[in-house]
Write a protein that holds these residues in place. Structure first.
Motif, PDB file in Angstrom:
ATOM      1  N   GLY A  65       0.791  -1.213   0.000  1.00 48.38           N
ATOM      2  CA  GLY A  65       0.000   0.000   0.000  1.00 48.38           C
ATOM      3  C   GLY A  65       0.831   1.274   0.000  1.00 48.38           C
ATOM      4  O   GLY A  65       2.062   1.244  -0.070  1.00 48.38           O
ATOM      5  N   PHE A  66       0.134   2.405   0.099  1.00 49.14           N
ATOM      6  CA  PHE A  66       0.754   3.727   0.125  1.00 49.14           C
ATOM      7  C   PHE A  66       0.665   4.298   1.540  1.00 49.14           C
ATOM      8  O   PHE A  66      -0.123   3.806   2.346  1.00 49.14           O
ATOM      9  N   PRO A  67       1.455   5.332   1.883  1.00 47.51           N
ATOM     10  CA  PRO A  67       2.425   6.067   1.061  1.00 47.51           C
ATOM     11  C   PRO A  67       3.753   5.331   0.940  1.00 47.51           C
ATOM     12  O   PRO A  67       4.101   4.502   1.790  1.00 47.51           O
ATOM     13  N   LEU A  68       4.488   5.680  -0.119  1.00 45.78           N
ATOM     14  CA  LEU A  68       5.778   5.052  -0.404  1.00 45.78           C
ATOM     15  C   LEU A  68       6.819   6.123  -0.732  1.00 45.78           C
ATOM     16  O   LEU A  68       6.489   7.287  -0.956  1.00 45.78           O
ATOM     17  N   ALA A  69       8.049   5.691  -0.769  1.00 42.40           N
ATOM     18  CA  ALA A  69       9.152   6.542  -1.220  1.00 42.40           C
ATOM     19  C   ALA A  69       9.954   5.760  -2.241  1.00 42.40           C
ATOM     20  O   ALA A  69      10.101   4.533  -2.134  1.00 42.40           O
ATOM     21  N   ILE A  70      10.463   6.447  -3.240  1.00 43.08           N
ATOM     22  CA  ILE A  70      11.349   5.842  -4.244  1.00 43.08           C
ATOM     23  C   ILE A  70      12.624   6.661  -4.309  1.00 43.08           C
ATOM     24  O   ILE A  70      12.578   7.897  -4.345  1.00 43.08           O
ATOM     25  N   LYS A  71      13.764   5.960  -4.283  1.00 43.27           N
ATOM     26  CA  LYS A  71      15.066   6.619  -4.267  1.00 43.27           C
ATOM     27  C   LYS A  71      16.060   5.836  -5.119  1.00 43.27           C
ATOM     28  O   LYS A  71      15.899   4.629  -5.300  1.00 43.27           O
ATOM     29  N   PRO A  72      17.115   6.507  -5.600  1.00 44.55           N
ATOM     30  CA  PRO A  72      18.218   5.755  -6.220  1.00 44.55           C
ATOM     31  C   PRO A  72      18.893   4.900  -5.149  1.00 44.55           C
ATOM     32  O   PRO A  72      18.999   5.325  -3.994  1.00 44.55           O
ATOM     33  N   ASN A  73      19.330   3.714  -5.531  1.00 46.07           N
ATOM     34  CA  ASN A  73      19.994   2.833  -4.558  1.00 46.07           C
ATOM     35  C   ASN A  73      21.309   3.434  -4.072  1.00 46.07           C
ATOM     36  O   ASN A  73      21.732   3.186  -2.940  1.00 46.07           O
ATOM     37  N   VAL A  74      21.945   4.229  -4.908  1.00 48.57           N
ATOM     38  CA  VAL A  74      23.191   4.910  -4.546  1.00 48.57           C
ATOM     39  C   VAL A  74      23.013   6.397  -4.808  1.00 48.57           C
ATOM     40  O   VAL A  74      22.580   6.799  -5.888  1.00 48.57           O
ATOM     41  N   GLY A  75      23.343   7.206  -3.823  1.00 46.02           N
ATOM     42  CA  GLY A  75      23.219   8.650  -3.995  1.00 46.02           C
ATOM     43  C   GLY A  75      22.989   9.340  -2.668  1.00 46.02           C
ATOM     44  O   GLY A  75      22.850   8.700  -1.630  1.00 46.02           O
TER      45      GLY A  75
END
Length: 298
Positions: A65-75
């Motif tokens: 479900g939400f809410p979610l976060a999406i990020k680069p694996n490196v950074g």
């Protein structure tokens, strides 16, 4: 490798410290590696998964479900991060947008809470910061645009630039205000606090507050030291979100460890918007005495 290190240090890691050997930097470089270390040390972390195909991100969303976060694996510096993601449309955009920063991405649960950076060293806690997204507080008279100007004038007077930056009036800020049914012309009630963006990013005018190291509970100190010792690191910037605060034991509240920074950006500790700048020379002196290997490689 030396050329790559110079390129990344200049354009993406400018001002970041370099007190850990290459083995430590590589061991905790990715967010997936950090999550594994949190799990092994019985620390709370955001449930998530690494993905290349956006299909995997949608499967995770369907299950959790939400809410979610999406990020680069490196950074770092919140580059390429999307949150809070509240819908499939936002998820689709983020799943593709994140790819310009790194081929492997992370989708994970999102927790709204107090955001901290704790700099832990082998000599003890160096500094504790609370980090804020850009915001203004209404006075019942001035527009959001004017309040931004007033806040920026304070930052200039405090000589915080270029570490703590001015709050822009760019499309990202305007878009987030629109999502709250507001714009730059709105006049806020006295004491009304409005966040201008959800992301903690120096580029967007986020600010920091220096906290008393003694605020951290004894159990939390032991947990933070466990992470440092796990990697045999000289220094780590440990990012954690707590619903109540670092003075409450991590396992006694809603809390997630986010990521580890083997090259923490220490300049921001000298230029806090709130709280008193600390004299960290004792830590710098001790760190400078450590012989670091392979620190010119990535």
């Amino acid at each position: 490798m030396q050329l790559l290190h110079k390129f990344l240090s200049r354009f993406f890691l400018s001002g970041c410290s370099d007190y850990n050997p290459l083995s430590v930097r590589r061991a905790c470089r990715s967010k997936a590696q950090a999550r594994q270390s949190f799990e092994k040390n019985n620390l709370p972390y955001a449930k998530g998964t690494a993905f290349i195909s956006p299909v995997s991100a949608f499967k995770f969303a369907k299950k959790n479900g939400f809410p979610l976060a999406i990020k680069p694996n490196v950074g770092g510096f919140s580059r390429g991060a999307y949150f809070p993601i509240q819908s499939k449309t936002q998820l689709l955009k983020a799943s593709f947008g994140v790819k310009k920063w790194w081929p492997v991405s992370i989708v994970e649960e999102y927790l709204l809470g107090k955001n901290y950076r704790v700099v832990m060293t082998k000599f003890g806690v160096m500094s504790v910061l609370r980090r804020y997204p850009p915001f203004v507080i209404g006075d019942g008279k001035n527009s959001i645009s004017t309040l931004i100007d007033m806040e920026n004038a304070i930052r200039v007077k405090m000589d915080l630039l270029p570490v703590t930056r001015l709050i822009p009036k760019n499309s990202a800020i305007k878009k987030y205000l629109k999502s709250q049914n507001m714009n730059l012309a709105n006049v806020l009630n006295s004491g009304q606090k409005v966040y201008l963006h959800p992301k903690i990013s120096l580029k967007l005018g986020s600010s920091i507050e220096v906290l008393d190291n003694n605020k951290i509970s004894e159990k939390n100190l032991k947990d933070l030291k466990k992470i440092l010792d796990f990697f045999n690191a000289n220094i780590l910037g440990i990012d954690v979100i707590c619903k109540q605060g670092v003075e409450v034991d991590f396992d006694a509240q809603a809390c997630i460890f986010l990521e580890l920074n083997a090259r923490p950006f220490l300049k921001m500790h000298d230029k806090p918007r709130y709280g008193k700048a600390e004299n960290l020379s004792e830590f710098y002196d001790k760190l400078e005495e450590i012989e670091v290997s392979d620190n010119e490689k990535y």
